[in-house]
Write a protein that holds these residues in place. Structure first.
Motif, mmCIF file in Angstrom:
data_model
loop_
_atom_site.group_PDB
_atom_site.id
_atom_site.type_symbol
_atom_site.label_atom_id
_atom_site.label_comp_id
_atom_site.label_asym_id
_atom_site.label_seq_id
_atom_site.Cartn_x
_atom_site.Cartn_y
_atom_site.Cartn_z
ATOM 1 N N LYS A 183 -0.790 11.304 -6.300
ATOM 2 C CA LYS A 183 -2.208 11.028 -6.578
ATOM 3 C C LYS A 183 -2.418 9.630 -7.183
ATOM 4 O O LYS A 183 -3.402 8.957 -6.873
ATOM 5 N N THR A 186 -2.309 7.399 -4.082
ATOM 6 C CA THR A 186 -3.370 7.532 -3.079
ATOM 7 C C THR A 186 -4.713 7.076 -3.644
ATOM 8 O O THR A 186 -5.591 6.688 -2.897
ATOM 9 N N SER A 187 -4.864 7.104 -4.979
ATOM 10 C CA SER A 187 -6.164 6.719 -5.544
ATOM 11 C C SER A 187 -6.197 5.244 -5.976
ATOM 12 O O SER A 187 -7.221 4.774 -6.440
ATOM 13 N N GLN A 189 -5.605 0.925 -5.441
ATOM 14 C CA GLN A 189 -5.739 -0.112 -4.414
ATOM 15 C C GLN A 189 -4.567 -1.087 -4.468
ATOM 16 O O GLN A 189 -4.300 -1.798 -3.508
ATOM 17 N N LEU A 216 1.948 7.101 1.949
ATOM 18 C CA LEU A 216 0.908 7.920 1.304
ATOM 19 C C LEU A 216 -0.458 7.261 1.417
ATOM 20 O O LEU A 216 -1.481 7.929 1.542
ATOM 21 N N ASN A 217 -0.469 5.943 1.315
ATOM 22 C CA ASN A 217 -1.732 5.209 1.277
ATOM 23 C C ASN A 217 -1.572 3.896 2.039
ATOM 24 O O ASN A 217 -1.182 2.879 1.471
ATOM 25 N N SER A 219 -3.488 1.692 3.005
ATOM 26 C CA SER A 219 -4.283 0.507 2.654
ATOM 27 C C SER A 219 -3.870 -0.102 1.305
ATOM 28 O O SER A 219 -4.479 -1.054 0.834
ATOM 29 N N LEU A 220 -2.831 0.456 0.696
ATOM 30 C CA LEU A 220 -2.380 -0.031 -0.615
ATOM 31 C C LEU A 220 -1.782 -1.432 -0.490
ATOM 32 O O LEU A 220 -0.985 -1.697 0.404
ATOM 33 N N TYR B 72 -5.510 15.974 7.637
ATOM 34 C CA TYR B 72 -4.844 14.673 7.673
ATOM 35 C C TYR B 72 -5.166 14.010 9.012
ATOM 36 O O TYR B 72 -4.828 14.534 10.062
ATOM 37 N N ILE B 100 -3.992 9.825 7.014
ATOM 38 C CA ILE B 100 -4.911 9.640 5.893
ATOM 39 C C ILE B 100 -5.577 10.972 5.555
ATOM 40 O O ILE B 100 -6.150 11.630 6.434
ATOM 41 N N ASN B 105 -9.803 16.610 -2.466
ATOM 42 C CA ASN B 105 -9.728 15.918 -3.743
ATOM 43 C C ASN B 105 -10.554 16.552 -4.844
ATOM 44 O O ASN B 105 -10.446 16.165 -5.988
#
Lengths: 250, 115
Positions: A183, A186-187, A189, A216-217, A219-220, B72, B100, B105
């Motif tokens: 988490k 994923t949350s 940036q 996981l993310n 766009s990180l 997902y 994604i 959440n």
């Protein structure tokens, strides 16, 4: 309305139109469908609007204890404190120590002690920001850095009204943190891999940590550096300069 | 253990609802806990058990927890894979690994049964 500054706080936006239905035994079932995060999220939105009005970029730093959040701040202030006015809100369970380290650099800083709570929330930041504005230099900052309580779990759930959430992992902690604490990644940036001067002494593959986090993310954004030796640090400083430029140009 | 403070927030909402509906006993609370909400279901249950003991309004309330599936979305072929279990490692349709998460959440107070 907030007493301290008159800024808008939207905490009474809940909807009274629940659906009702009668069941046997004289009990009533009420449909609510309201998020338990709603109050915090509303306060976070109001914080963000307030920061935008004041043209302040806000970062929320999240990591385990000891990954180098305060050291990162000290070196950041040393390097760009003369071009960007920085303010800091420190979150810890107890003690003023981190805020004292930052104040020693001549930067306005306040300490929020949560007294046992494992995270900061949006209303603490609202109060903390007003407190910071009363500190010398606190009324004219470009960049506010919130150092969350050292914990990779709970802070990830609470929006504070920041523009960018930054998660840090230091080399001695190992590269598997993204997989174990998804988490936080994923949350966020931005993902900072810190203490890279220790890479020769630990079994830490930067490429592996990067890959785990990106799976996981996608766009990180990922950076790795050592604040102490300065290696790779310029990329982070340029990133901050760009954020401040963008916020001023809004 | 932020679950404890989330349960405190829930109890606050329940007290407001009770006074709005003029009731002194809540019988059942239904929560939807998204698998990606960062909330540990067992810790939430424990917090509910401990904190409701001290409050007559909710002392006998049953807690029902609904865990929804997470979708997902594949970033390559847009295929949507739904699961209540672990995050899939790759897309079932094209094998791409960039998935994604959509939803999952939130932590929602869905329904309250009261006297």
């Amino acid at each position: 309305m907030c007493d301290a500054c008159g800024c808008q706080t939207h905490t009474h936006d809940h909807d009274h139109g629940h659906g009702h239905s009668q069941t046997h035994d004289d009990s009533v079932i009420v449909e609510i469908n309201r998020s338990l995060f709603a109050a915090n999220d509303a306060m976070a939105r109001s914080n963000r609007e307030h920061f935008d009005e004041e043209r302040i970029v806000v970062l929320n730093l999240i990591s385990s204890p000891g990954s180098g959040k305060t050291t990162l701040l000290e070196h950041t202030i040393d390097r760009i404190g003369s071009e960007i006015k920085i303010g800091v809100i420190e979150g810890d369970i107890e003690t003023e120590r981190d805020a004292e380290r930052i104040r020693a650099k001549g930067v306005p800083a306040i300490q929020l002690t949560t007294g046992g709570a494992c995270h900061l929330d949006a209303s603490m930041i609202h109060r903390g920001f007003h407190q910071l504005q009363k500190e010398p230099g606190g009324n004219s900052i470009d960049l506010l850095v919130i150092e969350n309580v050292g914990n990779l779990v709970c802070p990830a759930t609470f929006d504070l009204g920041e523009h960018t959430r930054v998660v840090l992992v230091s080399v001695p902690e190992g590269p598997d943190k993204p997989a174990k604490y998804p988490k936080a990644f994923t949350s966020s940036q931005l993902f900072l891999i810190t203490k890279t001067d220790l890479l020769p002494y630990f079994d830490f593959e930067v490429a592996e940590a990067r890959k785990e986090a990106l799976s996981l993310n996608p766009s990180l954004q990922v950076m790795d550096f050592s604040a102490t030796t300065g290696e790779g640090f310029e990329v982070w400083l340029d990133y901050l300069r760009e954020l401040v430029r963008e916020e001023k140009g809004k | 253990m932020h679950e404890m403070s989330l349960v405190q927030g829930l109890l606050q909402q329940l007290r407001e609802l009770a006074s709005e509906h003029n009731t002194s006993r809540i019988l059942k609370v239904t929560m939807v806990i998204g698998p990606l909400s960062g909330v540990v279901v067992d810790s939430f249950k424990f917090g509910f058990e401990v904190l409701t003991r001290q409050d007559e309004l909710v002392q006998d309330a049953e807690l029902e927890i609904v865990i929804p599936e997470v979708g997902y979305r594949c970033s390559a072929c847009q295929n949507l894979q739904k699961t209540a279990g672990e995050r899939p490692h790759q897309c079932a349709a094209c094998g791409d690994t960039l998935l994604i998460a959509e939803e999952g959440n939130d932590l929602i107070l869905q329904q309250v049964e009261m006297e």
